[in-house]
Design a protein around this motif. Structure first.
Motif, PDB file in Angstrom:
ATOM      1  N   ARG A 163       3.567  -6.299   3.185  1.00 30.22           N
ATOM      2  CA  ARG A 163       5.029  -6.206   3.114  1.00 30.22           C
ATOM      3  C   ARG A 163       5.519  -4.761   3.170  1.00 30.22           C
ATOM      4  O   ARG A 163       6.532  -4.471   3.764  1.00 30.22           O
ATOM      5  CB  ARG A 163       5.554  -6.801   1.789  1.00 30.22           C
ATOM      6  N   LYS A 164       4.766  -3.870   2.481  1.00 22.84           N
ATOM      7  CA  LYS A 164       5.238  -2.494   2.349  1.00 22.84           C
ATOM      8  C   LYS A 164       4.084  -1.524   2.549  1.00 22.84           C
ATOM      9  O   LYS A 164       3.033  -1.673   1.919  1.00 22.84           O
ATOM     10  CB  LYS A 164       5.854  -2.259   0.958  1.00 22.84           C
ATOM     11  N   LEU A 165       4.338  -0.504   3.400  1.00 25.57           N
ATOM     12  CA  LEU A 165       3.343   0.536   3.645  1.00 25.57           C
ATOM     13  C   LEU A 165       4.039   1.889   3.604  1.00 25.57           C
ATOM     14  O   LEU A 165       4.955   2.149   4.389  1.00 25.57           O
ATOM     15  CB  LEU A 165       2.678   0.324   5.008  1.00 25.57           C
ATOM     16  N   ALA A 166       3.634   2.736   2.652  1.00 19.84           N
ATOM     17  CA  ALA A 166       4.210   4.081   2.523  1.00 19.84           C
ATOM     18  C   ALA A 166       3.086   5.108   2.597  1.00 19.84           C
ATOM     19  O   ALA A 166       2.185   5.123   1.760  1.00 19.84           O
ATOM     20  CB  ALA A 166       4.963   4.215   1.204  1.00 19.84           C
ATOM     21  N   LEU A 167       3.170   5.945   3.632  1.00 21.60           N
ATOM     22  CA  LEU A 167       2.172   7.007   3.834  1.00 21.60           C
ATOM     23  C   LEU A 167       2.860   8.369   3.908  1.00 21.60           C
ATOM     24  O   LEU A 167       2.316   9.320   4.449  1.00 21.60           O
ATOM     25  CB  LEU A 167       1.396   6.755   5.136  1.00 21.60           C
ATOM     26  N   SER A 168       4.068   8.451   3.357  1.00 18.35           N
ATOM     27  CA  SER A 168       4.880   9.659   3.508  1.00 18.35           C
ATOM     28  C   SER A 168       4.312  10.841   2.735  1.00 18.35           C
ATOM     29  O   SER A 168       3.607  10.683   1.741  1.00 18.35           O
ATOM     30  CB  SER A 168       6.314   9.372   3.064  1.00 18.35           C
ATOM     31  N   SER A 169       4.641  12.034   3.206  1.00 14.70           N
ATOM     32  CA  SER A 169       4.304  13.295   2.528  1.00 14.70           C
ATOM     33  C   SER A 169       2.812  13.418   2.252  1.00 14.70           C
ATOM     34  O   SER A 169       2.376  13.554   1.112  1.00 14.70           O
ATOM     35  CB  SER A 169       5.105  13.436   1.224  1.00 14.70           C
ATOM     36  N   ASN A 170       2.035  13.347   3.325  1.00 12.79           N
ATOM     37  CA  ASN A 170       0.599  13.593   3.256  1.00 12.79           C
ATOM     38  C   ASN A 170       0.228  14.621   4.314  1.00 12.79           C
ATOM     39  O   ASN A 170       1.082  15.383   4.766  1.00 12.79           O
ATOM     40  CB  ASN A 170      -0.166  12.279   3.462  1.00 12.79           C
ATOM     41  N   LYS A 171      -1.049  14.620   4.706  1.00 11.47           N
ATOM     42  CA  LYS A 171      -1.505  15.546   5.751  1.00 11.47           C
ATOM     43  C   LYS A 171      -2.005  14.740   6.945  1.00 11.47           C
ATOM     44  O   LYS A 171      -3.105  14.970   7.454  1.00 11.47           O
ATOM     45  CB  LYS A 171      -2.611  16.440   5.192  1.00 11.47           C
ATOM     46  N   LEU A 172      -1.199  13.794   7.353  1.00  8.83           N
ATOM     47  CA  LEU A 172      -1.577  12.942   8.476  1.00  8.83           C
ATOM     48  C   LEU A 172      -1.176  13.612   9.788  1.00  8.83           C
ATOM     49  O   LEU A 172      -0.031  14.012   9.959  1.00  8.83           O
ATOM     50  CB  LEU A 172      -0.908  11.567   8.346  1.00  8.83           C
TER      51      LEU A 172
ATOM     52  N   VAL B  42       0.864  -1.181   0.000  1.00 11.66           N
ATOM     53  CA  VAL B  42       0.000   0.000   0.000  1.00 11.66           C
ATOM     54  C   VAL B  42       0.898   1.227   0.000  1.00 11.66           C
ATOM     55  O   VAL B  42       1.563   1.529   0.992  1.00 11.66           O
ATOM     56  CB  VAL B  42      -0.931   0.017   1.236  1.00 11.66           C
ATOM     57  N   PHE B  43       0.966   1.905  -1.149  1.00  6.36           N
ATOM     58  CA  PHE B  43       1.721   3.151  -1.273  1.00  6.36           C
ATOM     59  C   PHE B  43       0.717   4.271  -1.539  1.00  6.36           C
ATOM     60  O   PHE B  43       0.210   4.399  -2.650  1.00  6.36           O
ATOM     61  CB  PHE B  43       2.724   3.066  -2.434  1.00  6.36           C
ATOM     62  N   LEU B  44       0.435   5.066  -0.515  1.00  9.88           N
ATOM     63  CA  LEU B  44      -0.429   6.230  -0.657  1.00  9.88           C
ATOM     64  C   LEU B  44       0.395   7.426  -0.177  1.00  9.88           C
ATOM     65  O   LEU B  44       0.258   7.884   0.952  1.00  9.88           O
ATOM     66  CB  LEU B  44      -1.696   6.072   0.186  1.00  9.88           C
ATOM     67  N   ALA B  45       1.302   7.896  -1.028  1.00  4.88           N
ATOM     68  CA  ALA B  45       2.310   8.873  -0.604  1.00  4.88           C
ATOM     69  C   ALA B  45       2.312  10.100  -1.518  1.00  4.88           C
ATOM     70  O   ALA B  45       1.749  10.085  -2.604  1.00  4.88           O
ATOM     71  CB  ALA B  45       3.696   8.217  -0.604  1.00  4.88           C
ATOM     72  N   ASP B  46       2.948  11.159  -1.038  1.00  2.96           N
ATOM     73  CA  ASP B  46       3.115  12.399  -1.811  1.00  2.96           C
ATOM     74  C   ASP B  46       1.779  12.896  -2.345  1.00  2.96           C
ATOM     75  O   ASP B  46       1.669  13.283  -3.503  1.00  2.96           O
ATOM     76  CB  ASP B  46       4.111  12.197  -2.960  1.00  2.96           C
ATOM     77  N   SER B  47       0.779  12.867  -1.509  1.00  2.00           N
ATOM     78  CA  SER B  47      -0.553  13.340  -1.876  1.00  2.00           C
ATOM     79  C   SER B  47      -1.117  14.155  -0.719  1.00  2.00           C
ATOM     80  O   SER B  47      -0.351  14.745   0.048  1.00  2.00           O
ATOM     81  CB  SER B  47      -1.442  12.148  -2.258  1.00  2.00           C
TER      82      SER B  47
END
Length: 413
Positions: free
Chosen positions: A114-123, A86-91
């Motif tokens: 295996r992989k989770l990317a939530l970087s560069s959001n408004k979390l 799940v890559f939900l990043a840069d959004s």
């Protein structure tokens, strides 16, 4: 939207386009066989419809660098046993409170994650403890560049197969959890640019596959644990913290250190360890803005790969070691704001790549060399040394009298 009606579709690849508009709200229900969804680098503005959870065969979802916003559907992963990436990043995905983080609980149902990317959001908000219940198959986890607060959950230590963990550039507080030392397969750990406090856990020395350790720009205090010498580090960044005490000489036995050792902007004291000569492969040493005393060790001349040396703003004294002339790859040297004395070694003018040399605000005296870097008045900084003379005219220094400079050897008659 007709493509979203293809019920037999397994791969949907929309990357690198200029698609705009919204995802259809019922997309997941219609794409019941979808396994791979790639929709990165587009101009979608919508939120991710919760119907995506009905695509029960979904394995990979990558939506990176878009204008998508809204919360991440809480049901994600709940009925998707094969979901692994799940890559939900840069959004612009949002989380403002505990409820908005509910999707993490959904993802814990996916035993293949295996992989989770939530970087560069408004979390925002506090990272829930459920992050520690993600699959133990997890290899890659990044939540960097958000506004996440609260402590790092102790349960993160359950993710025993993690290779990379990046939580940098948030607002995380409290101490670094000791449980991180259970992540024996970790290659890269970055917790930089947070508000973490307390000591560096001694048990991080158990991470015998750790190549990159970045803890810079926090409020970490106490001594640097000598146990870090057990890690095969290439990059060590502990800069901009409140670390104190001497630099453990064991750090200079990390023979793998090649890219950088950055301990700048702390309150480290004691000597500059002479063991530095062991770091044959290191490109950069930055010990600036500390309270390091004593002399620059002559053994620095054995650091054959050194390109960048910064020991400015310390309490170093004695002479500039002539052995620096052995370092043919030196590019930038900053020794400013110390108590260094004696003359400037002529050999520094023989270094082919040296492009910046800052010797200002020391107690240097005698003649300034006239070759190499010393021919460029903008490449050398020498102000604040009352006893210097000679050099190229642009430096506007007084001429050296015969007593201050080396006497010319008598010509043989």
């Amino acid at each position: 939207h007709s493509m979203f009606n293809l019920s037999s579709l397994e791969l949907l690849l929309l990357d690198f386009n200029s698609f705009t508009g919204d995802f259809p709200p019922d997309m997941g229900s219609k794409l019941s066989k979808l396994k791979l969804l790639f929709a990165s680098i587009n101009q979608f503005h919508s939120s991710l419809p919760s119907s995506i959870c009905n695509a029960s065969m979904l394995q990979v979802i990558e939506i990176v660098t878009t204008f998508m916003s809204g919360t991440i559907p809480q049901c994600l992963g709940t009925h998707q046993k094969n979901l692994s990436v799940v890559f939900l990043a840069d959004s612009y995905f949002e989380a403002r409170n505990d409820a908005d983080w509910g999707f993490l609980t959904g993802l814990t149902n996916s035993s293949n994650m295996r992989k989770l990317a939530l970087s560069s959001n408004k979390l925002e908000g506090v990272l829930p403890n459920s992050i520690g219940n993600l699959s133990t198959q997890m290899k890659f986890l990044t939540i960097k560049d958000n506004k996440i607060t609260g402590p790092i959950p102790e349960g993160i230590g359950n993710l025993i197969n993690l290779n990379e963990l990046d939580m940098g550039n948030n607002m995380l507080v409290s101490a670094i959890p000791v449980s991180l030392s259970k992540l024996k397969k970790l290659n890269r750990l970055s917790l930089s640019n947070n508000a973490l406090s307390g000591p560096i856990p001694v048990s991080l020395g158990n991470l015998t596959e750790l190549i990159t350790l970045i803890l810079g720009t926090n409020a970490i205090s106490g001594a640097i644990p000598s146990s870090l010498s057990n890690c095969p580090l290439e990059v060590l960044d502990l800069s901009h913290n409140n670390l104190s005490g001497p630099i453990p000489k064991e750090l200079f036995f990390i023979s793998t250190l090649s890219k950088s050792m950055n301990l700048a902007h702390n309150s480290l004291s004691g000597p500059f360890p002479s063991e530095v000569g062991n770091l044959k492969n290191l490109n950069e040493i930055d010990l600036s803005n500390n309270m390091i005393s004593g002399e620059i060790p002559t053994s620095i001349g054995e650091c054959q790969s050194l390109e960048n040396l910064n020991v400015s703003v310390n309490m170093l004294q004695g002479a500039i070691p002539v052995s620096l002339g052995n370092l043919r790859g030196l590019l930038v040297v900053d020794l400013s704001y110390n108590n260094l004395s004696g003359t400037i070694p002529e050999v520094l003018g023989k270094l082919p790549g040296l492009s910046s040399l800052n010797l200002s605000f020391n107690k240097l005296q005698g003649g300034v060399p006239k070759d190499g870097v010393f021919l460029n008045a903008t490449a050398i900084l020498i102000t604040g040394n009352g006893g210097l003379c000679g050099g190229i005219p642009q430096l506007k220094l007084p001429p050296c009298s015969i007593h201050t400079n080396k006497r010319p050897s008598r010509e043989l008659a």
